[in-house]
Design an enzyme around this catalytic site. Structure first.
Site, short mmCIF file in Angstrom:
data_model
loop_
_atom_site.label_atom_id
_atom_site.label_comp_id
_atom_site.label_asym_id
_atom_site.label_seq_id
_atom_site.Cartn_x
_atom_site.Cartn_y
_atom_site.Cartn_z
CG ASP A 106 -4.47 4.27 12.80
OD1 ASP A 106 -4.41 4.58 14.01
OD2 ASP A 106 -4.42 3.11 12.38
CG ASP B 246 -2.05 -0.99 1.09
OD1 ASP B 246 -1.92 -1.94 0.28
OD2 ASP B 246 -3.05 -0.83 1.81
NE ARG C 124 -1.37 4.26 13.68
CZ ARG C 124 -0.77 3.30 12.99
NH1 ARG C 124 0.55 3.28 12.86
NH2 ARG C 124 -1.49 2.36 12.42
CB SER D 298 -7.05 -4.31 8.10
OG SER D 298 -6.34 -3.16 8.46
#
Lengths: 406, 406, 406, 406
Positions: free
Chosen positions: C127, C16, C98, C182
């Site tokens: 996210d 990705d 994050r 995922s």
């Protein structure tokens, strides 16, 4: 009676604590140390010394301290950083003085080797709790004597009789029924309780108020003042730098002159009852308004809301006597941290009982004129963003709404 | 452009929403339904009908409603049961009107089979959020057109040009620069924003204020009023029963006469910026004080504190537009439950900008004179109990203190 | 397309973000800088470098950092001081990584003079919010490209086609339908979302879990471990001092071995929808239990309750991406302050999916055996005090009860 | 001794309350009424009757009630609607039973015309507070005798001596040192305190636990169960409808069989000390997990967060004995309101000490698969909205960041 070697008494020099002094000597047969503090109550301290000597206290056992700067710097100002208000209205004037007196009393006890402290607060009020929680937190092993909870001098007459028998000089006013109210004063406020205030539907008499003129008697012209803040504390008025105590004194003069800061309240005591009190907090009322004003342009929104959410808890801690508790200290650490950039000035209008904010500015201002303007802002803010903002904030309600209409 | 069959527009009859009306017709080629509400903004509604007809709206597509009683009864009063104040000062006058307009607009959309609603709020303010969160909560599938976020008429001149081209009558004041402020009014308040208020250090002009006289111009004699409450809502003034809207109107007259309820504030908008607003909330300011007064004798301490702890959250929900959210409703259920015994009367003194509580009484009063008295209470309260109370409350601090001094 | 001079991409080396890399080059015609961090996700970083080079990134534009120690020391441990749990169950494993990535990405942007950053998070998840709130807080003027919100490669097939056309090597697994879930991993946890988990009533397959054995496969004998804390952070296991990252790795091994830390949850995303996720947080699950254990003997009651009251707010801030906000920092200051004396050790039993506290001790213990004992305590605690304590705490309820029965 | 006409004693039939019974007769010379409740403690009640008769209680003064259904329906279930957990771990098993006993005891006092109630809780624990706050709230004028705070039978030996002298039969186990722990049981839990548990670093003995097998002894195969909820309360297991008490009994059997619900804790008592307790709450542990599971799909996010924010406060109220307080009732009204749509089922896996949620579903599910899906959702959610959402949420931080780097 438990064994007492030496007792430090919070001594005002007034009738009640003089009787207590004598009663302690009589009852516990122990050496008494008196401690009298100037926290701005507006009374001469010399008579307290004289009276203590008359009652047989040794000179080295008489402590008289001017705590005004410490009081404002380390207690009043930190509390105002929080915008603390108890039950929506009360500025905690009495509450905030007790922890300082407890602290100094314990320091003296440690210095003179006393194992006991004593105070003149009654068994129905909050002050006994505030004093004693302070004592115990600061000196876990201390012994406490609270004469009003122990003795049988519970009526005014018995107290006067005891005083006369003990040779304590009783002023005429006491013989004539005493003060019409139970009062307490310090640099932050003066309070009135008791007597006909005990009926919440009875209006207070105009003659009761001491620190403020009535709004009706206040000047017919408003007065504008500028207060400057640094890290959340006021540092100057109209450009004049002032020490903490001088600052509060000046604000009291200003507020008093304009009839600002009277409050007539029924409040909930920590000991479980409601009580009616009247308060004059002229400087504090101005300061609270000013502090909110400077925070309004220097604090982040969510930090301000976090403070607002925690404020009632902080105020209750102070009211209930938990100044020296670890939880009040933890909250203070957070609050003080938020005040780093609370700098700038606020302009206030004082007029016949009311104080209003009319202007404010700061080098740390988070007010962004470019973005807030109603005119085209040249792209600083993209109005289209609002659509997405609203859509996502509405999503959960839309899903629920859809489900409910099946 | 998305497909729109029929759009219900919140229509004031003023220039901006008239331009929007036209723009909707032009841009979406869709039928427009106008909805004009009387929520006490103090303007005639007939001109709105006339203007709508002039702009080609069919008579059956013109909705004009008097919502004043509903507004006060179902929105203002429930909010005041909470003592809601946003950021310590703002009484939420604009915020509380939006949910009602959104609700009625959606009802009309459902009635006329419209798939779309539209409003005249800008893309920078809170009102767009309040309107649209209401729309989405009440009708999850509704389409929303917010012209100010979509069109390119972002300057005043472009708007005027569009109006002239569209044959919308433009009053002289608009040609001369329009109102000096952006204003919003309803029965609870009138607000001012924009123009030179955009500089937080600039003082507002005295001429700006519309609902209240300046305190300096207010009567030289104070006025006492008695407000009676039932279940937390005011029901009479000086013994005269009044409907909700009439009650608020009367309080507005009284407050306006005495210069009460002006506020000059920098607040934090939900969309992320600070903005400066001036507000007149004469009746609301009196009502808040009175409600706190009656709660002070009728609410249990811990219930009152629970309400105080939750209040900032409730106020932020209303401010941010979450009136129709499940969390506001859940809080309301709690708040309304607490008001069961909030009955009685409060006496207030109104004088030159300030409102003060001077007396209060209730058949449901929890003030217990027998216990609160300074005199001997005949055993209703045992002062000795306080010693144990303090000792156990201090215990954890004593243990910690002992450990720390090792 | 807005003008972009140079963009720093959070680059994993996977399919990705490789497509994003190419798409950024194609779409913005801008220089791309890749940033790959080791935060313990358990993948080799060298292939990321190789792949970046293959895709035409200049060597000096490739940043690969081992952030594991910083991650645990400055993010995971501070969060665990708060006992943060989102919605009663989720240990915030993804959320907490994050802010660190955002911080380092901004640092690199500042170093290389890039005006833009980009990430591979989708437009539906949390996210994107966490990354971008971090970017904006740390560098207010930064531009952000979120390809998943901009491009049209929204189906798996389109992505693969784009990759092939761009010469990006596509592994066989992707052609065969890609990963069944995922996933996201770092030293604190691994998460699974999507596919058949999207049906909350469908049970997760045993084969999904990667970090923990199933409780059924875990050892048949329990294991006891001792964790030592200093100032609220774990510093040793069974007497062996470990760095923050090594500590968490060791706890992960222990938890994984005993099947500890699996969670199957429906949670509320900040963007407004519910989502179902499965998580393995073996070390974190042990750490939370241990931290609560050591706090139980070293924290004052009211401080602990204050922390508990604030915890859900702190957890929501972390979950929603507000790590770098002033309100999270203000809360952290309070929390860290409370951890000063959170020292000592906790013994835990690990067994087939569960972790239980079985013993704990501390030199800072507030547990006072003398007082807590059931036997006569020699006067350390006066049982009679409890009567007064109860009487005063009951007073308000008695007054109310008396009133209600008239 | 104060004047006592008749006293209702919470009587278990055990040694301690039998001594109290006798001591009350001896000390107060008053008629004693015994009240024994079955709240699922797992003991026969007939012996209590026999013993009371032996001790001279008149048959009409012996009250024995089966309160199990009321206990679970009106106390346990309402509390679990709140997900109440004290200090992060304790499920409040003892706390929740006291208010029911207090209520029934007061009812009996009113029925038999007794002016006094008495209980067997010690002066150091929480139970005295819970009993007495209940008494006072429900009958403000009641007199309370707490023998453990009054008498001098503070050592085990003195108690035994008194028993023998009074002709109270003393079982062998008491002579041999009594139960190794102080225990309390009801349908929700059994607790252990005292003896060697008083050292927090000493591990509990395996032989102590009574309701649960050790996880090591639990079945080697996991068991899946489905629990169905209606309005937040469990109504069936695996399709079988069960009354509240039967439900909790069944859950206890299931949890006990699988070694679920053991807890070893140091907690903070309301009276100010820390204490160490061990608890078995097999059914409650399952129920809490299940309730969180069903709420996860049926509660709105902000309602769930509001509940999470209020939960520690609610739990502390229950722990501290304020079940009958107006503030607990106000919170309950909010909580119950939120449970209207908490319907559906949850599947749980029980295995060797752990309970995990593995699936859940509801006709009222707010989980929207169409929106949550990772695949193209056909426009149900517009990813571009997220950009605006993030931009506006970041705005205040950007303004602050810009200022700080000024």
């Amino acid at each position: 009676m438990s064994n007492v070697n030496k007792v430090v008494l919070a001594y005002s020099g007034g009738l009640d604590t003089s009787v207590i002094l004598k009663w302690l000597q009589d009852t516990y047969d122990s050496e008494v140390v008196t401690f009298t503090a100037d926290i701005g109550q507006g009374e001469e301290l010399d008579p307290a010394r004289t009276k203590a000597l008359q009652l047989g206290i040794k000179p080295e056992n008489i402590f008289i301290d001017d705590l005004r700067e410490e009081f404002v710097r380390d207690f009043v100002f930190p509390m105002f950083r929080c915008n603390a208000v108890y039950e929506g209205e009360y500025l905690l004037g009495t509450s905030i003085a007790r922890p300082l007196i407890a602290k100094r009393q314990i320091e003296i006890a440690q210095q003179v080797g006393a194992d006991t402290v004593s105070h003149g607060a009654t068994g129905k009020g909050n002050d006994q709790v505030r004093f004693e929680l302070g004592y115990y937190a600061l000196e876990p092993g201390i012994k406490v004597i609270a004469p009003w909870r122990e003795w049988d001098l519970l009526s005014r007459q018995k107290l006067l009789d005891y005083a006369e028998a003990a040779g304590i000089p009783v002023e005429m006013k006491h013989k004539q029924g005493g003060a019409p109210y139970s009062m307490d004063a310090n640099l932050l406020h003066i309070s009135y309780e008791g007597r006909h205030l005990e009926d919440p539907k009875a209006m207070a008499e105009e003659s009761m108020w001491r620190w403020t003129v009535s709004p009706e008697e206040a000047p017919d012209a408003p007065e504008l003042i500028d207060i400057e803040f640094r890290k959340g504390d006021p540092i100057s008025i109209n450009g004049e730098q002032l020490s903490p105590a001088s600052m509060l004194e000046r604000l009291n003069q200003l507020g008093g002159k304009h009839g600002i800061g009277r409050l007539d309240l029924v409040e909930n005591r920590y000991v479980g009852m409601k009580s009616r009190g009247c308060y004059e907090t002229p400087g504090g009322t101005i300061l609270l308004k000013a502090h909110r004003g400077i925070e309004s342009i220097t604090l982040d929104r969510e930090v301000a809301h976090l403070k607002d959410d925690l404020m009632p808890r902080y105020a209750a801690l102070v009211y209930n006597g938990y100044w020296w508790s670890p939880e009040r200290k933890a909250l203070q650490v957070l609050i003080d941290h938020t005040q780093q950039h609370v700098n700038g000035w606020v302009r206030l209008k004082l007029y016949k009982g009311s104080v209003t904010t009319v202007a404010r500015d700061s080098d740390n201002s988070l007010f962004d004129q470019e973005i807030a303007t109603f005119d085209d802002d040249g792209g600083a803010y993209n109005q289209a963003d609002a659509a997405g903002f609203i859509k996502l904030n509405a999503l959960r309600m839309r899903i629920e709404g859809k489900l409910q209409r099946g």
